[in-house]
Design a protein around this motif. Structure first.
Motif, PDB file in Angstrom:
ATOM      1  N   VAL A   1       0.833  -1.262  -0.093  1.00 39.75           N
ATOM      2  CA  VAL A   1      -0.037  -0.320  -0.097  1.00 39.75           C
ATOM      3  C   VAL A   1       0.926   1.349   0.210  1.00 39.75           C
ATOM      4  O   VAL A   1       0.712   1.989  -0.567  1.00 39.75           O
ATOM      5  CB  VAL A   1      -0.937   0.001   1.097  1.00 39.75           C
ATOM      6  N   SER A   2       2.028   1.279   1.132  1.00 37.44           N
ATOM      7  CA  SER A   2       3.327   2.891   0.940  1.00 37.44           C
ATOM      8  C   SER A   2       3.260   2.495  -0.557  1.00 37.44           C
ATOM      9  O   SER A   2       3.889   4.005  -0.708  1.00 37.44           O
ATOM     10  CB  SER A   2       4.001   2.340   2.500  1.00 37.44           C
ATOM     11  N   THR A   3       4.009   2.048  -1.151  1.00 38.62           N
ATOM     12  CA  THR A   3       5.038   1.809  -2.336  1.00 38.62           C
ATOM     13  C   THR A   3       3.425   2.733  -2.949  1.00 38.62           C
ATOM     14  O   THR A   3       3.987   3.211  -3.969  1.00 38.62           O
ATOM     15  CB  THR A   3       5.192   0.571  -2.796  1.00 38.62           C
ATOM     16  N   SER A   4       2.334   1.319  -3.841  1.00 35.34           N
ATOM     17  CA  SER A   4       1.986   1.803  -4.351  1.00 35.34           C
ATOM     18  C   SER A   4       1.267   3.822  -3.719  1.00 35.34           C
ATOM     19  O   SER A   4       0.495   4.168  -5.341  1.00 35.34           O
ATOM     20  CB  SER A   4      -0.041   1.459  -4.603  1.00 35.34           C
ATOM     21  N   ALA A   5       1.470   3.688  -2.149  1.00 36.58           N
ATOM     22  CA  ALA A   5       0.999   5.210  -2.671  1.00 36.58           C
ATOM     23  C   ALA A   5       1.829   6.359  -3.156  1.00 36.58           C
ATOM     24  O   ALA A   5       1.987   7.230  -3.774  1.00 36.58           O
ATOM     25  CB  ALA A   5       0.773   6.105  -1.152  1.00 36.58           C
ATOM     26  N   ALA A   6       3.283   5.721  -2.868  1.00 33.61           N
ATOM     27  CA  ALA A   6       4.139   6.927  -3.139  1.00 33.61           C
ATOM     28  C   ALA A   6       4.284   6.499  -5.114  1.00 33.61           C
ATOM     29  O   ALA A   6       4.456   8.198  -5.476  1.00 33.61           O
ATOM     30  CB  ALA A   6       5.628   5.940  -2.615  1.00 33.61           C
ATOM     31  N   ASN A   7       3.691   5.657  -5.776  1.00 34.16           N
ATOM     32  CA  ASN A   7       3.906   5.593  -6.878  1.00 34.16           C
ATOM     33  C   ASN A   7       2.758   6.000  -7.747  1.00 34.16           C
ATOM     34  O   ASN A   7       3.073   7.394  -8.038  1.00 34.16           O
ATOM     35  CB  ASN A   7       3.690   4.132  -7.753  1.00 34.16           C
ATOM     36  N   ALA A   8       1.692   6.631  -6.413  1.00 36.85           N
ATOM     37  CA  ALA A   8       0.882   7.759  -7.466  1.00 36.85           C
ATOM     38  C   ALA A   8       1.080   9.261  -6.854  1.00 36.85           C
ATOM     39  O   ALA A   8       0.893  10.045  -7.936  1.00 36.85           O
ATOM     40  CB  ALA A   8      -0.418   8.056  -6.568  1.00 36.85           C
ATOM     41  N   VAL A   9       1.707   9.595  -6.027  1.00 28.03           N
ATOM     42  CA  VAL A   9       2.662  10.997  -6.005  1.00 28.03           C
ATOM     43  C   VAL A   9       3.475  11.304  -7.143  1.00 28.03           C
ATOM     44  O   VAL A   9       3.834  12.011  -7.453  1.00 28.03           O
ATOM     45  CB  VAL A   9       2.955  11.064  -4.710  1.00 28.03           C
ATOM     46  N   THR A  10       4.265  10.312  -7.650  1.00 34.20           N
ATOM     47  CA  THR A  10       5.440  10.487  -7.863  1.00 34.20           C
ATOM     48  C   THR A  10       4.778  10.733  -9.732  1.00 34.20           C
ATOM     49  O   THR A  10       4.976  10.974 -10.492  1.00 34.20           O
ATOM     50  CB  THR A  10       6.164   8.886  -8.275  1.00 34.20           C
ATOM     51  N   ASN A  11       3.663  10.023 -10.054  1.00 30.43           N
ATOM     52  CA  ASN A  11       2.773  10.186 -11.401  1.00 30.43           C
ATOM     53  C   ASN A  11       2.483  11.429 -11.921  1.00 30.43           C
ATOM     54  O   ASN A  11       2.511  11.791 -12.319  1.00 30.43           O
ATOM     55  CB  ASN A  11       1.839   9.233 -11.201  1.00 30.43           C
ATOM     56  N   ARG A  12       1.776  11.922  -9.899  1.00 34.62           N
ATOM     57  CA  ARG A  12       0.931  12.963 -10.117  1.00 34.62           C
ATOM     58  C   ARG A  12       1.664  14.284 -10.335  1.00 34.62           C
ATOM     59  O   ARG A  12       2.273  15.131 -11.685  1.00 34.62           O
ATOM     60  CB  ARG A  12       0.172  13.434  -9.567  1.00 34.62           C
ATOM     61  N   VAL A  13       3.514  14.001  -9.868  1.00 30.54           N
ATOM     62  CA  VAL A  13       4.506  14.957  -9.843  1.00 30.54           C
ATOM     63  C   VAL A  13       5.644  14.803 -11.552  1.00 30.54           C
ATOM     64  O   VAL A  13       5.260  15.778 -11.419  1.00 30.54           O
ATOM     65  CB  VAL A  13       5.476  14.513  -8.558  1.00 30.54           C
ATOM     66  N   ASP A  14       5.174  14.347 -12.067  1.00 31.15           N
ATOM     67  CA  ASP A  14       5.267  13.745 -13.677  1.00 31.15           C
ATOM     68  C   ASP A  14       4.488  14.692 -13.532  1.00 31.15           C
ATOM     69  O   ASP A  14       5.011  15.054 -15.599  1.00 31.15           O
ATOM     70  CB  ASP A  14       6.054  12.341 -13.756  1.00 31.15           C
ATOM     71  N   ALA A  15       3.070  14.337 -13.889  1.00 29.41           N
ATOM     72  CA  ALA A  15       2.546  15.062 -14.622  1.00 29.41           C
ATOM     73  C   ALA A  15       2.571  16.360 -14.798  1.00 29.41           C
ATOM     74  O   ALA A  15       2.137  17.129 -15.865  1.00 29.41           O
ATOM     75  CB  ALA A  15       1.133  14.283 -14.404  1.00 29.41           C
ATOM     76  N   MET A  16       2.702  16.665 -13.384  1.00 38.59           N
ATOM     77  CA  MET A  16       2.475  18.237 -12.880  1.00 38.59           C
ATOM     78  C   MET A  16       3.680  18.715 -13.829  1.00 38.59           C
ATOM     79  O   MET A  16       4.064  19.982 -14.854  1.00 38.59           O
ATOM     80  CB  MET A  16       2.360  18.427 -11.662  1.00 38.59           C
ATOM     81  N   PHE A  17       4.272  18.133 -13.777  1.00 38.83           N
ATOM     82  CA  PHE A  17       6.264  18.424 -14.422  1.00 38.83           C
ATOM     83  C   PHE A  17       6.128  18.850 -15.837  1.00 38.83           C
ATOM     84  O   PHE A  17       7.155  19.596 -16.234  1.00 38.83           O
ATOM     85  CB  PHE A  17       7.267  18.051 -13.830  1.00 38.83           C
ATOM     86  N   LEU A  18       6.038  17.747 -16.136  1.00 37.84           N
ATOM     87  CA  LEU A  18       5.707  16.986 -17.578  1.00 37.84           C
ATOM     88  C   LEU A  18       5.018  17.682 -18.478  1.00 37.84           C
ATOM     89  O   LEU A  18       4.791  18.392 -19.766  1.00 37.84           O
ATOM     90  CB  LEU A  18       6.000  15.716 -18.765  1.00 37.84           C
ATOM     91  N   SER A  19       3.808  17.171 -18.414  1.00 38.15           N
ATOM     92  CA  SER A  19       2.941  17.081 -19.458  1.00 38.15           C
ATOM     93  C   SER A  19       1.183  17.832 -19.343  1.00 38.15           C
ATOM     94  O   SER A  19       0.673  18.011 -20.039  1.00 38.15           O
ATOM     95  CB  SER A  19       2.179  16.125 -20.548  1.00 38.15           C
ATOM     96  N   ALA A  20       1.199  18.325 -17.954  1.00 38.92           N
ATOM     97  CA  ALA A  20      -0.227  18.812 -17.656  1.00 38.92           C
ATOM     98  C   ALA A  20      -1.005  19.870 -18.008  1.00 38.92           C
ATOM     99  O   ALA A  20      -0.259  20.913 -18.190  1.00 38.92           O
ATOM    100  CB  ALA A  20      -0.328  18.582 -15.800  1.00 38.92           C
ATOM    101  N   ALA A  21      -2.281  20.260 -18.710  1.00 41.27           N
ATOM    102  CA  ALA A  21      -2.646  21.251 -19.032  1.00 41.27           C
ATOM    103  C   ALA A  21      -2.705  22.032 -17.927  1.00 41.27           C
ATOM    104  O   ALA A  21      -3.325  21.441 -16.330  1.00 41.27           O
ATOM    105  CB  ALA A  21      -3.854  20.917 -19.875  1.00 41.27           C
ATOM    106  N   ALA A  22      -2.488  23.409 -17.399  1.00 40.04           N
ATOM    107  CA  ALA A  22      -3.043  24.394 -16.739  1.00 40.04           C
ATOM    108  C   ALA A  22      -4.273  24.425 -16.426  1.00 40.04           C
ATOM    109  O   ALA A  22      -4.965  24.496 -17.086  1.00 40.04           O
ATOM    110  CB  ALA A  22      -2.754  25.515 -17.283  1.00 40.04           C
TER     111      ALA A  22
END
Length: 280
Positions: free
Chosen positions: A106-127
């Motif tokens: 569960v903790s690994t899955s949660a960390a992955n979810a935060v990582t994915n959100r940060v990656d999306a914000m940094f690389l390609s998210a729409a404003a």
């Protein structure tokens, strides 16, 4: 990463851990020093941080023996980075908490979810005007951009790398989806030879034009980003990992919560390159 912890004396020892972001979201592209420059660590609820940087480097000269050295100075400026809260909560039964493997999953899955959100914000998210979050790198204005209508060779990437270098950038990473890399690997010369050598495609750390290549599922589709890490500033807080048995008391369950702040900014957008390929 272990985030589940229970204590007897809650007032003195709450079920909360403060963890360095590089421990929790260590795979995030934004924390890779080839892709960005880490700056001040956000403390507490800091929605905006100011980062000083050198706008223009000082000039060194050749001086004759005994002659006076001409004074020169660096032109300083600062960039203001807006940071945003990234968070999630996950319920887990108290029975599952008794199993170490379950809590790790569960903790690994949660960390992955935060990582994915940060990656999306940094690389390609729409404003997002409602949330107040900015666009990711691929959607910013002012980047050095090459738009390809017919992908035949690697020249558009080389062109962008040369242009951002002319603007004062130092190409440090190429970021793309693996599907984009697959399209580049499929390119061949007239004699049928692949344009990207087989030893490059099979390397654990591939390089293109001597620039490290990184793959990320949250990179923009059909896009290659050419980054100059020294011109991209990232600020991230510690990750607060907390658990509580109170919120879901009647369900005999606990809730895990991860919270952090993240933001980034550019000093010179023209030093960041983007190659837009035709849709696959």
């Amino acid at each position: 990463m272990s985030v589940f912890k229970t204590t007897i004396t809650k007032a003195a020892f709450a079920d909360t851990n403060l963890l360095p972001p590089e421990d929790v979201i260590k795979e995030a592209v934004a924390l890779n020093t080839n892709c960005a420059t880490p700056t001040v660590t956000i403390q507490g609820d800091a929605p905006r941080v100011r980062i000083p940087y050198v706008e223009t480097d000082p000039t060194a000269g050749v001086v004759a023996e005994g002659a006076e050295i001409t004074q020169t100075s660096a032109a300083l400026n600062e960039i203001e980075i807006a940071t945003h809260k990234v968070a999630l909560t996950i319920p887990i039964t108290n029975e599952a908490l008794t199993y170490t493997d379950a809590t790790k999953l569960v903790s690994t899955s949660a960390a992955n979810a935060v990582t994915n959100r940060v990656d999306a914000m940094f690389l390609s998210a729409a404003a997002d005007e409602v949330a107040g979050t900015p666009a990711g790198l691929a959607k910013l204005d002012g980047l050095t951009t090459e738009t390809v209508t017919d992908l035949k060779d690697l020249s558009p990437i080389l062109t962008v790398l040369s242009k951002i270098t002319d603007h004062g950038g130092e190409p440090s990473a190429l970021v793309m989806r693996y599907s984009v890399w697959a399209r580049l690997m499929a390119l061949t010369a007239k004699d049928g030879r692949p344009l990207i050598a087989p030893d490059v495609t099979s390397s654990a750390e591939p390089r293109l034009f001597n620039v490290p290549v990184f793959f990320n599922s949250y990179a923009a589709a059909d896009t290659v980003l050419a980054l100059s890490a020294k011109d991209i500033f990232v600020s991230a807080s510690q990750v607060e990992a907390a658990t509580s048995k109170d919120a879901l008391f009647t369900f005999d369950s606990s809730v895990m919560r991860l919270v952090m702040r993240f933001g980034y900014g550019l000093a010179h957008p023209e030093r960041i390159g983007k190659v837009v390929l035709p849709a696959a």
